[in-house]
Design a protein around this motif. Structure first.
Motif, PDB file in Angstrom:
ATOM      1  N   ARG A  83       9.782   1.722  -6.637  1.00 46.93           N
ATOM      2  CA  ARG A  83      10.465   0.625  -7.323  1.00 46.93           C
ATOM      3  C   ARG A  83      11.951   0.556  -6.994  1.00 46.93           C
ATOM      4  O   ARG A  83      12.654  -0.333  -7.471  1.00 46.93           O
ATOM      5  CB  ARG A  83      10.274   0.738  -8.832  1.00 46.93           C
ATOM      6  CG  ARG A  83      10.827   1.991  -9.472  1.00 46.93           C
ATOM      7  CD  ARG A  83      10.286   2.128 -10.895  1.00 46.93           C
ATOM      8  NE  ARG A  83      10.781   3.308 -11.575  1.00 46.93           N
ATOM      9  CZ  ARG A  83      11.774   3.297 -12.458  1.00 46.93           C
ATOM     10  NH1 ARG A  83      12.384   2.160 -12.746  1.00 46.93           N
ATOM     11  NH2 ARG A  83      12.148   4.399 -13.060  1.00 46.93           N
ATOM     12  N   PHE A  84      12.437   1.491  -6.195  1.00 44.61           N
ATOM     13  CA  PHE A  84      13.843   1.480  -5.797  1.00 44.61           C
ATOM     14  C   PHE A  84      14.041   0.925  -4.387  1.00 44.61           C
ATOM     15  O   PHE A  84      15.166   0.846  -3.898  1.00 44.61           O
ATOM     16  CB  PHE A  84      14.430   2.900  -5.873  1.00 44.61           C
ATOM     17  CG  PHE A  84      14.341   3.506  -7.242  1.00 44.61           C
ATOM     18  CD1 PHE A  84      15.167   3.070  -8.273  1.00 44.61           C
ATOM     19  CD2 PHE A  84      13.406   4.493  -7.510  1.00 44.61           C
ATOM     20  CE1 PHE A  84      15.078   3.623  -9.534  1.00 44.61           C
ATOM     21  CE2 PHE A  84      13.306   5.052  -8.775  1.00 44.61           C
ATOM     22  CZ  PHE A  84      14.142   4.612  -9.790  1.00 44.61           C
ATOM     23  N   GLY A  85      12.934   0.559  -3.741  1.00 44.03           N
ATOM     24  CA  GLY A  85      13.032   0.021  -2.390  1.00 44.03           C
ATOM     25  C   GLY A  85      13.577   1.020  -1.388  1.00 44.03           C
ATOM     26  O   GLY A  85      14.241   0.645  -0.413  1.00 44.03           O
ATOM     27  N   ALA A  86      13.298   2.296  -1.623  1.00 49.41           N
ATOM     28  CA  ALA A  86      13.864   3.350  -0.776  1.00 49.41           C
ATOM     29  C   ALA A  86      13.005   3.656   0.450  1.00 49.41           C
ATOM     30  O   ALA A  86      13.426   4.416   1.319  1.00 49.41           O
ATOM     31  CB  ALA A  86      14.050   4.629  -1.600  1.00 49.41           C
ATOM     32  N   ILE A  87      11.802   3.080   0.511  1.00 50.80           N
ATOM     33  CA  ILE A  87      10.911   3.354   1.644  1.00 50.80           C
ATOM     34  C   ILE A  87      10.701   2.078   2.440  1.00 50.80           C
ATOM     35  O   ILE A  87      10.413   1.016   1.877  1.00 50.80           O
ATOM     36  CB  ILE A  87       9.564   3.911   1.154  1.00 50.80           C
ATOM     37  CG1 ILE A  87       9.778   5.204   0.367  1.00 50.80           C
ATOM     38  CG2 ILE A  87       8.616   4.160   2.336  1.00 50.80           C
ATOM     39  CD1 ILE A  87       8.507   5.785  -0.238  1.00 50.80           C
ATOM     40  N   SER A  88      10.862   2.184   3.730  1.00 44.89           N
ATOM     41  CA  SER A  88      10.700   1.020   4.609  1.00 44.89           C
ATOM     42  C   SER A  88       9.850   1.406   5.811  1.00 44.89           C
ATOM     43  O   SER A  88       9.679   2.596   6.131  1.00 44.89           O
ATOM     44  CB  SER A  88      12.063   0.506   5.072  1.00 44.89           C
ATOM     45  OG  SER A  88      12.766   1.514   5.787  1.00 44.89           O
ATOM     46  N   PHE A  89       9.325   0.371   6.471  1.00 45.25           N
ATOM     47  CA  PHE A  89       8.517   0.596   7.670  1.00 45.25           C
ATOM     48  C   PHE A  89       9.290   0.049   8.859  1.00 45.25           C
ATOM     49  O   PHE A  89       9.468  -1.156   9.011  1.00 45.25           O
ATOM     50  CB  PHE A  89       7.159  -0.111   7.537  1.00 45.25           C
ATOM     51  CG  PHE A  89       6.220   0.173   8.677  1.00 45.25           C
ATOM     52  CD1 PHE A  89       5.623   1.422   8.796  1.00 45.25           C
ATOM     53  CD2 PHE A  89       5.932  -0.793   9.626  1.00 45.25           C
ATOM     54  CE1 PHE A  89       4.739   1.688   9.841  1.00 45.25           C
ATOM     55  CE2 PHE A  89       5.064  -0.534  10.674  1.00 45.25           C
ATOM     56  CZ  PHE A  89       4.469   0.707  10.787  1.00 45.25           C
ATOM     57  N   GLU A  90       9.779   0.942   9.683  1.00 41.43           N
ATOM     58  CA  GLU A  90      10.564   0.563  10.850  1.00 41.43           C
ATOM     59  C   GLU A  90      10.173   1.445  12.033  1.00 41.43           C
ATOM     60  O   GLU A  90       9.876   2.637  11.848  1.00 41.43           O
ATOM     61  CB  GLU A  90      12.067   0.696  10.576  1.00 41.43           C
ATOM     62  CG  GLU A  90      12.579  -0.231   9.473  1.00 41.43           C
ATOM     63  CD  GLU A  90      14.071  -0.054   9.241  1.00 41.43           C
ATOM     64  OE1 GLU A  90      14.694   0.688  10.003  1.00 41.43           O
ATOM     65  OE2 GLU A  90      14.581  -0.644   8.269  1.00 41.43           O
ATOM     66  N   ASN A  91      10.196   0.852  13.220  1.00 42.95           N
ATOM     67  CA  ASN A  91       9.874   1.590  14.452  1.00 42.95           C
ATOM     68  C   ASN A  91       8.501   2.284  14.350  1.00 42.95           C
ATOM     69  O   ASN A  91       8.326   3.440  14.768  1.00 42.95           O
ATOM     70  CB  ASN A  91      10.956   2.624  14.768  1.00 42.95           C
ATOM     71  CG  ASN A  91      12.311   1.975  14.971  1.00 42.95           C
ATOM     72  OD1 ASN A  91      12.420   0.912  15.592  1.00 42.95           O
ATOM     73  ND2 ASN A  91      13.350   2.601  14.444  1.00 42.95           N
ATOM     74  N   ASN A  92       7.564   1.542  13.724  1.00 44.18           N
ATOM     75  CA  ASN A  92       6.176   1.982  13.616  1.00 44.18           C
ATOM     76  C   ASN A  92       6.023   3.285  12.809  1.00 44.18           C
ATOM     77  O   ASN A  92       5.129   4.089  13.066  1.00 44.18           O
ATOM     78  CB  ASN A  92       5.552   2.182  15.011  1.00 44.18           C
ATOM     79  CG  ASN A  92       4.039   2.106  14.962  1.00 44.18           C
ATOM     80  OD1 ASN A  92       3.474   1.356  14.175  1.00 44.18           O
ATOM     81  ND2 ASN A  92       3.376   2.915  15.790  1.00 44.18           N
TER      82      ASN A  92
END
Length: 291
Positions: free
Chosen positions: A80-89
């Protein structure tokens, strides 16, 4: 050991300048800077030698083990903090955005997320021949400032020389977590108010906060001559609330010169120095201390 906490409803009122003067006038054996977001008491009350330092740990942060991760995306959806992202596969955790809640660790089906140690601040304790100074620095983007403040106070009390009559604490501006932590166990709060509309509003909020902790309050008015009308409003507020107004300090350019040179204003002959001495005497009498 009695504890005097010096607060202000906002930054820039002269709280630290007055704190440093009180420390000098009292020849304080124990004092602390609990403004862990932006500590600067050490710039005036200089301490020689290297401090005893230690890391302050906050909540563990999340770290994704890429070898175990099957890229299901459950962690990113749950954060809920938006701390995880999907980048560079690959899925990555933003260290600064992670709040250490551990939800992602619990819901990961592959157990691919591990807690890692999070150092959120640095504690510093200066020991002199006859005094100790406790302070800390919160790291950028870190939380837990209240817990760090509590540790600063704890170290000051543990290291204070025996029979120390008075500890002086420079607090944080506002009414946030650092102030709440600072108020615990305090005998008296000196609130530094400025004669402005926002200054009066901030004063009212901080008085209400201190009273929730049943801490005795006193008020001094800094730069009182810049706005005599608002100064009278502050005095009237103190009378209504039965709060001692322990003095008024005039606007004095010598204060700016002294601070810019890293000097304590109580060492510089000027009108503000005399006024601060009067405030100090009134506060020590209020606390039933000898000056």
């Amino acid at each position: 050991m009695k504890q005097l906490l010096i607060l202000s409803g906002k930054g820039g009122t002269g709280k630290t300048t007055i704190s440093s003067a009180f420390i000098h006038l009292a020849q304080a054996q124990a004092y602390a800077d609990c403004d862990v977001d932006a500590p600067n008491l050490h710039l005036i009350n200089r301490k020689t030698g290297q401090p005893e330092t230690s890391d302050f740990d906050g909540l563990d942060k999340a770290q994704i083990n890429q070898e175990k991760c099957d890229q299901c995306g459950d962690c990113m959806e749950a954060c809920r903090f938006g701390a995880i992202s999907f980048e560079n596969n690959r899925y990555e955790v933003d260290y600064l955005a992670c709040e250490g809640c551990s939800v992602c660790i619990e819901i990961c089906p592959q157990k691919a997320i591990d807690p890692v140690r999070s150092i959120t601040g640095e504690l510093m304790l200066y020991r002199g021949q006859d005094s100790i100074f406790s302070t800390a620095q919160l790291k950028t983007g870190s939380g837990n400032s209240g817990k760090l403040v509590a540790e600063v106070k704890k170290r000051m009390k543990e290291a204070a020389p025996e029979a120390t009559p008075l500890a002086i604490i420079d607090g944080s501006p506002g009414i946030g977590c650092p102030v709440i932590a600072s108020l615990s166990g305090i005998d008296t709060v000196l609130i530094v108010a400025e004669p402005s509309l926002s200054g009066i509003s901030d004063l009212e909020r901080i008085v209400k906060t201190a009273r929730n902790f049943r801490v005795d309050c006193a008020v001094c008015i800094n730069k009182h001559d810049l706005n005599p009308e608002r100064t009278q409003d502050i005095k009237a507020f103190c009378e209504r609330e039965e709060i001692p107004c322990v003095g008024k300090i005039p606007f004095d350019l010598e204060v700016n010169r002294a601070v810019n040179q890293g000097l304590c204003i109580s060492q510089v002959p000027c009108p503000a120095q005399k006024a601060i001495e009067t405030v100090y005497q009134n506060v020590t009498q209020l606390m039933e201390l000898t000056s």
